[in-house]
Design an enzyme around this catalytic site. Structure first.
Site, PDB file in Angstrom:
ATOM      1  N   ASP A  79      34.118  33.958   3.639  1.00 60.01           N
ATOM      2  CA  ASP A  79      32.961  33.540   2.836  1.00 60.01           C
ATOM      3  C   ASP A  79      32.882  32.045   2.570  1.00 60.01           C
ATOM      4  O   ASP A  79      33.875  31.338   2.536  1.00 60.01           O
ATOM      5  CB  ASP A  79      32.928  34.307   1.494  1.00 60.01           C
ATOM      6  N   GLU A 137      36.354  36.166  -0.585  1.00 56.87           N
ATOM      7  CA  GLU A 137      37.581  35.723  -1.281  1.00 56.87           C
ATOM      8  C   GLU A 137      37.240  34.975  -2.556  1.00 56.87           C
ATOM      9  O   GLU A 137      37.962  35.045  -3.537  1.00 56.87           O
ATOM     10  CB  GLU A 137      38.414  34.828  -0.354  1.00 56.87           C
TER      11      GLU A 137
HETATM   12 ZN   LIG Z   1      38.172  28.317  -2.352  1.00 53.81          ZN
HETATM   13 ZN   LIG Z   2      39.896  29.374   0.049  1.00 58.15          ZN
END
Ligand SMILES: [Zn+2]
Ligand SMILES: [Zn+2]
Length: 391
Positions: A79, A137
């Protein structure tokens, strides 16, 4: 600096950098990585790998089966961040307000490059490699969704590894350490409820602003007085909101903050002291103080054996560039895998060589990496699989 890239990686170096630039130009936010997943799937398909898509919503998993040996998980996150890119690079993000400002574009490119080379070792592999491309994440905890979708099973992952490109470290270094390398990163909201009134008639009120002042001061002692000085912790109040005007006593103040710790024990201690301090200050001032504490990512804790394996593999690539990582109290959802499977999350130095050190920190709008670091990371991936599954 004495770098020995894996020759197979060096041979596809341009392709790895090209893939990174493509991904950099087309960033997507967590759980929206549809085009990213498509790009990765296509690349993995070309390698003839069996792939599963939609794992943990937008994740992609590819399996390379060898002999009956262990199954090794290699993980990259996918991401971008809600940041408008301001840097001046030819591969600047074309998606408005979204940017790969943490290096996850590079994480994917390194793992794709390694997958290509590792596929060439297919016939000699004594075990299985699971390539894990994980969404979300940055805050959403995509790792949890992937675990719920069974990414660690069928076949069971015996060891798991993850790389973060790290602009806090010089190019040519790899940061490896057993034990905690990133912190638990929890969030909390505190609501101080008093009794409002006229600014000139304080004795008939419970002033939520004054109570908050005492509370903020008292909370500083969790780190300074309750935490073992040899351990690390952070309690930050990042936001405070309350009150109406200069002559009105506030009936309510809302504070938001984050708590960080490297160990579960310290994390629980901070949480408990937050609660006790809120209750105690509330009782002292006849205010009601409500703490809403949200457990976010746990500490990222590496296993000793797997950290040694990474150190050995990285040593073959960067020689004496293997060092303890530049530590921060950031959080990483790699922590969720490491709670279930032994492994190691390590850091590949990626500070651009042509710029001032620390001038392009992660999550800034002109973030960029030293692209040669991609070849270092890919080489360590290949070396690690070579060490674990070929010998
Ligand atoms: Zn980051
Ligand atoms: Zn990262």
């Amino acid at each position: 600096m004495n770098i020995t890239l894996r020759p197979e990686i060096e041979a596809i170096g341009e392709e790895i950098i090209e893939n990174r630039r493509h991904l950099h130009q087309h960033p997507e936010l967590g759980l929206q990585e549809h085009n990213t997943a498509k790009f990765i799937s296509e690349k993995l398909n070309e390698l003839g790998l069996g792939i599963s898509t939609g794992v943990g919503q937008t994740g992609v998993v590819a399996l390379l089966k060898g002999g009956d040996g262990p199954c090794i998980g290699l993980r990259a996150d996918m991401d971008g961040l809600p940041i408008q890119e301001t840097g001046d690079v030819p591969y600047k993000s074309i998606n408005d307000g979204v940017m790969h400002a943490c290096g996850h574009d590079g994480h994917m490119a390194m793992l794709l490059g390694a997958a290509k080379v590792i596929c060439g070792m297919r016939d000699q592999l004594k075990g299985t490699v699971k390539f894990i491309f994980q969404p979300a994440e940055e805050g959403r905890g995509g790792a949890r969704f992937m675990i719920e979708d069974g990414v660690l099973g069928d076949p069971d992952v015996d060891e798991i590894y993850g790389i973060h490109l790290w602009n806090y470290q010089e190019f040519g270094t790899v940061g490896v350490q057993s034990g905690p390398v990133l912190a638990a990163a929890d969030e909390f909201t505190i609501t101080v409820k008093g009794k409002g009134g006229h600014g000139a008639v304080p004795h008939q009120t419970v002033d939520a602003v004054v109570v908050s002042g005492h509370l903020i001061t008292a909370l500083q002692t969790i780190v300074s007085r309750n935490t073992n000085p040899l351990e690390s912790g952070v309690v930050t109040i990042g936001q405070i909101e309350g009150g109406y005007n200069f002559n009105i006593i506030a009936d309510k103040v809302v504070l938001k903050g984050t708590a960080r710790a490297y160990s579960e024990a310290n994390r629980q201690m901070i949480k408990q002291r937050l609660r006790e301090t809120c209750d105690g200050i509330g009782a002292s001032f006849a205010a009601e103080i409500v703490l809403d504490y949200v457990d976010a990512y746990p500490p990222t804790v590496n296993s000793a054996v797997q950290s040694d394996k990474v150190s050995a593999a990285a040593g073959r690539v960067v020689g004496c560039g293997v060092q303890p990582p530049y530590m921060t109290m950031g959080g990483e959802d790699m922590a969720y895998y490491l709670q279930k499977v032994p492994g190691c999350f390590f850091f590949v130095g990626s500070a651009p060589m042509d710029r001032e050190p620390m001038s392009v920190p992660h999550h800034c709008s002109h973030f960029d990496i030293e692209e040669q670091a991609l070849l270092v990371g890919s080489s360590v991936w290949v070396q690690l699989v070579d060490d674990l599954l070929l010998n």
